[in-house]
Design a protein around this motif. Structure first.
Motif, short mmCIF file in Angstrom:
data_model
loop_
_atom_site.label_atom_id
_atom_site.label_comp_id
_atom_site.label_asym_id
_atom_site.label_seq_id
_atom_site.Cartn_x
_atom_site.Cartn_y
_atom_site.Cartn_z
N LYS A 1 -1.53 61.43 -21.69
CA LYS A 1 -2.81 60.68 -22.10
C LYS A 1 -3.72 60.00 -20.93
N THR A 2 -4.93 59.94 -21.40
CA THR A 2 -6.05 59.60 -20.09
C THR A 2 -6.82 58.64 -21.14
N LEU A 3 -7.17 57.58 -20.23
CA LEU A 3 -7.50 56.20 -20.41
C LEU A 3 -8.40 55.93 -19.04
N THR A 4 -10.00 55.57 -19.89
CA THR A 4 -11.01 55.18 -18.81
C THR A 4 -11.24 53.95 -18.99
N LEU A 5 -11.22 53.25 -18.26
CA LEU A 5 -11.85 51.90 -17.68
C LEU A 5 -13.47 51.52 -16.86
N LYS B 1 -18.05 46.56 -13.22
CA LYS B 1 -18.70 45.73 -13.51
C LYS B 1 -20.57 46.45 -13.72
N ASP B 2 -20.23 47.27 -12.37
CA ASP B 2 -21.08 47.85 -12.18
C ASP B 2 -21.37 49.12 -12.71
N LYS B 3 -20.65 49.20 -13.69
CA LYS B 3 -20.61 50.45 -14.59
C LYS B 3 -20.01 52.08 -14.21
N GLN B 4 -19.41 51.50 -13.45
CA GLN B 4 -18.45 52.21 -12.68
C GLN B 4 -17.23 53.53 -13.58
N LEU B 5 -16.67 54.34 -13.55
CA LEU B 5 -15.74 55.12 -14.40
C LEU B 5 -14.27 55.34 -13.49
N PHE B 6 -13.79 54.93 -14.19
CA PHE B 6 -12.39 55.26 -13.51
C PHE B 6 -11.78 56.01 -14.36
N ASN B 7 -10.50 57.00 -14.65
CA ASN B 7 -9.42 57.42 -15.40
C ASN B 7 -8.22 57.08 -14.81
N ILE B 8 -7.55 57.22 -16.02
CA ILE B 8 -6.26 57.06 -15.18
C ILE B 8 -4.74 56.39 -16.52
N GLU B 9 -3.87 57.05 -16.10
CA GLU B 9 -2.86 57.75 -17.41
C GLU B 9 -2.83 56.59 -17.98
N GLU B 10 -2.57 56.44 -19.62
CA GLU B 10 -2.72 55.58 -19.83
C GLU B 10 -1.20 54.80 -19.90
N HIS B 11 0.52 55.64 -19.67
CA HIS B 11 1.57 55.10 -19.07
C HIS B 11 1.46 54.23 -18.26
N LEU B 12 0.64 55.02 -17.53
CA LEU B 12 -0.08 53.93 -15.96
C LEU B 12 -0.44 52.19 -16.25
N ALA B 13 -1.67 52.63 -17.51
CA ALA B 13 -2.12 51.54 -16.89
C ALA B 13 -1.60 50.46 -17.97
N ARG C 1 -2.31 47.20 -22.25
CA ARG C 1 -1.41 47.39 -23.35
C ARG C 1 -2.07 46.87 -25.08
N ASN C 2 -1.78 45.75 -24.70
CA ASN C 2 -2.79 44.78 -25.70
C ASN C 2 -3.27 45.55 -26.29
N MET C 3 -4.72 46.22 -25.60
CA MET C 3 -5.90 47.17 -26.40
C MET C 3 -5.32 48.45 -27.33
N VAL C 4 -4.70 49.19 -26.16
CA VAL C 4 -4.18 50.55 -26.64
C VAL C 4 -3.68 50.11 -28.09
N LYS C 5 -2.63 48.96 -28.05
CA LYS C 5 -1.51 49.05 -29.14
C LYS C 5 -2.94 48.09 -30.88
N SER D 1 -12.09 55.02 -26.74
CA SER D 1 -13.12 54.75 -26.18
C SER D 1 -13.13 54.17 -24.35
N VAL D 2 -13.95 53.86 -23.55
CA VAL D 2 -13.86 52.76 -22.31
C VAL D 2 -13.57 52.15 -22.26
N ILE D 3 -12.80 51.85 -21.46
CA ILE D 3 -12.01 50.14 -21.77
C ILE D 3 -13.41 49.04 -20.95
N PRO D 4 -14.31 48.02 -20.83
CA PRO D 4 -15.28 47.67 -19.64
C PRO D 4 -14.79 46.42 -19.80
N LEU D 5 -14.68 46.30 -18.19
CA LEU D 5 -13.97 45.33 -17.28
C LEU D 5 -15.36 44.07 -17.20
#
Lengths: 146, 248
Positions: free
Chosen positions: A4-8, A11-23, A30-34, A40-44
């Motif tokens: 499973k992949t998450l998208t972060l 601030k400048d609206k660029q998207l990054f993918n990362i595997e959930e188990h690493l994220a 972790r709390n957001m996923v729970k 959807s996309v997680i904004p930082l």
């Protein structure tokens, strides 16, 4: 089965993918996923894309846990610029990645600890808002420390 | 936080007078405290990078520096005056202390606060851990302030003297209701006959090598999970558990 992949989103609206188990090394993520599955996309909103790329690089490491201490130390050592380290530490604080935050703060402390006050002001871009008289008064009051 | 956001926050959260004051402060480009999410931070000018960082992080950075250097930051700018006085990490591992021979005796540690009657007042708020180890030659008494640290979760005392009492029985740490871990090593007592520990949340209790131990040791800790006893030559007369040991 694909992981499973998450998208972060930075601030400048660029998207990054990362595997959930690493994220989920980030307690915040972790709390957001729970809570809501974080499909959807997680904004930082406080992390710029350059810093987020570094954080992703850190999270993507393939290290055994016992090598972790050395790895995080080397990771921040290689990025020894104070502004970069401060951004990194703040991102790590927001994302609650304790080891990364501690290592970055320690490195900043290491870099500035032998600076004179004037050098610290310069490195951290602090404007001295005291008059020379006020500064002298502070120095006199805390003479036991200086 | 940018100026616009700061002002939006100010409008939503401050009274009219405070708002005017704050606008004047912003106008003069002075520091203003702003609430960002649930963290307090402040904004001087965007240029001053470290002062826009969360206080928690600045404290963390300073925690790796000598206390002496931390105090020095007071002179950086006005806002830094708030930083060192609120440090949650206090260490006195300055270069002098770091290079000390660990086995050498310390006869006296002096902490002096001018005009301060209770110099440990700052410690009573929410300290979580207190550890104290004094040397064999010069046993120190357990400082009285420890007995009132209600937030304390971990207490380690070694080679110390429990004194200041003429009573036969002593209720240990009566206000430390949050204690979870107690370790007492090489403790000597005066003429105590009965020791009482009442700690509702205590999970680990370790008692080692008491000198002149009391005859009776009463423990009231319904949540006790681990207990280590290593009794020295004096031994206890008896050990009483008021609530049984069902949780052990």
């Amino acid at each position: 089965m694909s992981k499973k992949t998450l998208t972060l989103m930075s601030k400048d609206k660029q998207l990054f993918n990362i595997e959930e188990h690493l994220a989920v090394q980030s307690v915040t993520i972790r709390n957001m996923v729970k809570e809501d599955g974080a499909s959807s996309v997680i904004p930082l909103p406080r992390v710029d894309s350059e810093t987020l790329a570094l954080v992703i690089e850190y999270l993507n490491r393939q290290q055994a846990p016992e090598e972790d201490e050395d790895y995080v130390k080397k990771f921040v050592d290689e990025r020894g610029e104070i502004p970069t380290l401060l951004e990194l530490a703040q991102a790590a604080l927001d994302l609650d990645i304790k080891k990364l935050m501690d290592a970055a703060c320690m490195k900043v402390a290491d870099l500035i600890k032998d600076f004179t006050l004037e050098e610290v002001r310069e490195a951290l871009r602090i404007e001295n808002d005291r008059t020379p008289e006020e500064e002298k008064a502070i120095r006199d009051e805390f003479q036991w420390a200086f | 936080m940018k100026l616009v956001e700061t002002m939006k926050w100010a409008q939503a959260n401050l009274l009219q007078m405070e708002l005017i004051e704050m606008m004047m402060m912003v106008g003069e480009n002075l520091a203003c405290w702003v609430n960002m999410g649930n963290k307090w931070t402040w904004d001087i000018a965007d240029e001053d990078r470290i002062s826009t960082l969360p206080l928690e992080m600045i404290h963390r950075i300073l925690s790796y520096m000598d206390t002496r250097n931390v105090i020095e930051t007071n002179a950086l700018s006005k806002i830094w005056q708030q930083i060192w006085t609120s440090m949650p990490y206090l260490n006195f591992n300055n270069k002098v202390l770091l290079h000390r021979n660990k086995n050498a005796n310390v006869f006296k540690v002096e902490l002096t606060c001018k005009g301060e009657t209770n110099m440990f007042h700052w410690l009573t708020n929410n300290a979580m851990q207190f550890s104290s180890h004094t040397g064999e030659e010069n046993r120190c008494c357990v400082p009285k302030f420890v007995w009132a640290l209600s937030s304390l979760e971990t207490l380690e005392l070694s080679t110390m003297h429990l004194c200041d009492t003429t009573n036969k029985s002593l209720d240990l740490f009566p206000k430390c209701e949050n204690l979870k871990y107690i370790t007492l090593k090489h403790i000597s007592t005066s003429s105590l006959a009965v020791f009482i520990v009442v700690a509702p949340k205590l999970s680990n209790l370790s008692l080692k090598h008491f000198r002149a131990a009391p005859n009776v040791f009463k423990v009231v800790s319904p949540q006790l999970e681990n207990m280590t006893l290593c009794i020295g030559s004096w031994g206890f007369g008896s050990l009483q558990f008021m609530e049984g040991l069902a949780s052990l």
